[in-house]
Design an enzyme around this catalytic site. Structure first.
Site, short mmCIF file in Angstrom:
data_model
loop_
_atom_site.label_atom_id
_atom_site.label_comp_id
_atom_site.label_asym_id
_atom_site.label_seq_id
_atom_site.Cartn_x
_atom_site.Cartn_y
_atom_site.Cartn_z
N ALA B 32 0.85 -1.19 0.00
CA ALA B 32 0.00 0.00 0.00
C ALA B 32 0.89 1.24 0.00
CB ALA B 32 -0.87 0.00 1.25
N ASP B 33 0.51 2.24 -0.77
CA ASP B 33 1.29 3.48 -0.77
C ASP B 33 0.57 4.54 0.06
OD1 ASP B 33 -0.78 4.37 -2.33
OD2 ASP B 33 0.37 4.36 -4.20
N SER B 34 1.13 5.74 0.06
CA SER B 34 0.57 6.78 0.93
C SER B 34 -0.87 7.11 0.53
CB SER B 34 1.43 8.03 0.89
OG SER B 34 1.53 8.51 -0.43
N ASP B 36 -3.09 4.99 -0.63
CA ASP B 36 -3.94 3.94 -0.05
C ASP B 36 -4.21 4.23 1.42
OD1 ASP B 36 -4.17 2.28 -2.34
OD2 ASP B 36 -2.14 1.53 -2.00
#
Lengths: 311, 77
Positions: B32-34, B36
């Site tokens: 997951a990235d920022s 998400d």
């Protein structure tokens, strides 16, 4: 043209110049501001002292509004965040992260805060944290990018927040400006076209690459480690993508791009440097002054509006 | 609480059937990235009626950290 953004920032035209590292220094930014847009000093990875000097030069060039873009991964981001307050800079745009921790300091000082966002949820969070506007930046942009396109992101952000929205990514002329306004944006942020402005100090070789670029010359590196960067393809991107496909580590890849933007912008090394540019590079055909660019965009946008009465 | 949060995470990240424990890292395990995380936090706020200021996002790196954060805010289940 009046919008909430032109009123908020005290500018004549709804056009903001992107805060491009190395490129957005005071020659370019003051030319954009003097032509009625909002010029922005791009702090990029530069030290606070350099930014300080740039702000001083901006003030000497005239008393038009201007902003500073703070790249939040800059090791001196905090010092630069304070600097804009002590220097009385009116507008801050932020990239590469979450500016929430500086928000109360800026608000108290009356700084207008405009974070660059790449998603609806981030736009909502920034609105709640006190942002005055957001730049909704699509993946068409040059440099560090998100995944949503400008066409899809802008209307969704417009629906999600009450603060005004500035569209960025893929806009290079008045038709793009008009289209962004139809999507609900109240201004546009232009990067790549201003790179080739007469006032821009970017090396001639770099400008020629943008002017000569075709629609398909845009490449994205760094997808594998979650920090995608859009640029024009060259030997560096080919080497990078080859290594990336072979599963090279983040450190190994970083080594290739270390100082590569400076190499391209300052030294004109268009073979091994990073030629950051948006997908719209293919549309950009000539070097003009910032004033010519801005006035042409406004005329073209008005014309585009007349052609589509949409009744 | 873990069960419900795991359900929300799976739904948010379209990660059906993925095992989620207290040790699950958003970045390393779920990729997951920022963006998400922004999305997830908004959903958790709606679900639990709490406000998670965005400057506190940086500390929420694992599912366990989120559970503890919510418990500290007085969320019980």
């Amino acid at each position: 043209m009046k919008t909430r953004i032109t009123q908020l920032l005290g500018i004549q035209y709804p056009i903001i110049q992107g805060g491009m590292a190395w490129v957005a220094e005071y020659h370019l930014a003051s030319a954009v501001s003097l032509a009625g847009g909002l010029g922005i000093i791009g702090a990029g990875g530069a030290p606070a002292d350099f930014v300080h000097e740039q702000i001083r030069r901006m003030k000497e060039a005239g008393d038009k509004p201007f902003g500073v873009n703070i790249m939040l991964m800059n090791p001196e981001a905090e010092a630069i965040a304070r600097l804009v307050v002590t220097e009385g800079v009116k507008v801050v745009t932020t990239g590469a992260g979450n500016p929430a921790k500086y928000m109360s300091m800026w608000k108290e000082a009356g700084v207008k805060v405009i974070p660059v966002v790449a998603s609806v949820a981030m736009a909502k969070m920034m609105e709640r944290a006190g942002a005055d506007a957001v730049v909704a930046e699509g993946t068409e942009s040059g440099g560090h990018i998100g995944f949503a396109t400008t066409m899809t992101l802008v209307p969704q952000v417009v629906d999600a927040v009450k603060i005004p929205v500035i569209a960025a990514g893929g806009i290079g002329d008045g038709r793009g400006l008009a289209a962004a306004m139809m999507l609900g944006a109240e201004a546009v942020q232009i990067g790549t076209r201003f790179v080739v402005a007469k006032e821009s100090i970017v090396h001639e070789n770099y400008k020629k690459k943008i002017i000569g670029a075709k629609d398909i010359d845009s490449e994205v590196t760094g997808m594998s480690h979650g920090h995608p960067v859009r640029q024009l393809r060259n030997s560096m991107t080919r080497e990078y993508l080859k290594l990336e496909k072979a599963g090279a580590s983040f450190e190994e890849l970083e080594h290739l791009t270390l100082g590569a933007l400076k190499k391209a912008v300052v030294e004109g090394d268009v073979v091994n440097g990073t030629l950051m540019a948006g997908q719209i590079a293919g549309l950009i055909q000539k070097e003009q002054t910032c004033r010519e660019m801005i006035e042409e965009m406004m005329d073209q946008a008005k014309e585009a509006g007349k052609q589509f009465p949409l009744q | 609480m873990l069960e419900r949060i795991a359900e929300i995470i799976r739904e948010q990240l379209n990660a059906d059937g993925i095992a989620i424990t207290m040790d699950t890292s958003f970045e390393k395990d779920l990729e997951a990235d920022s963006l998400d995380l922004f999305e997830l936090v908004m959903t958790l706020e709606d679900e639990y009626g709490v406000e998670i200021p965005s400057e506190e996002l940086e500390q929420l790196t694992t599912v366990g950290a989120v559970v503890k954060y919510l418990q500290d805010k007085g969320v019980e289940e």
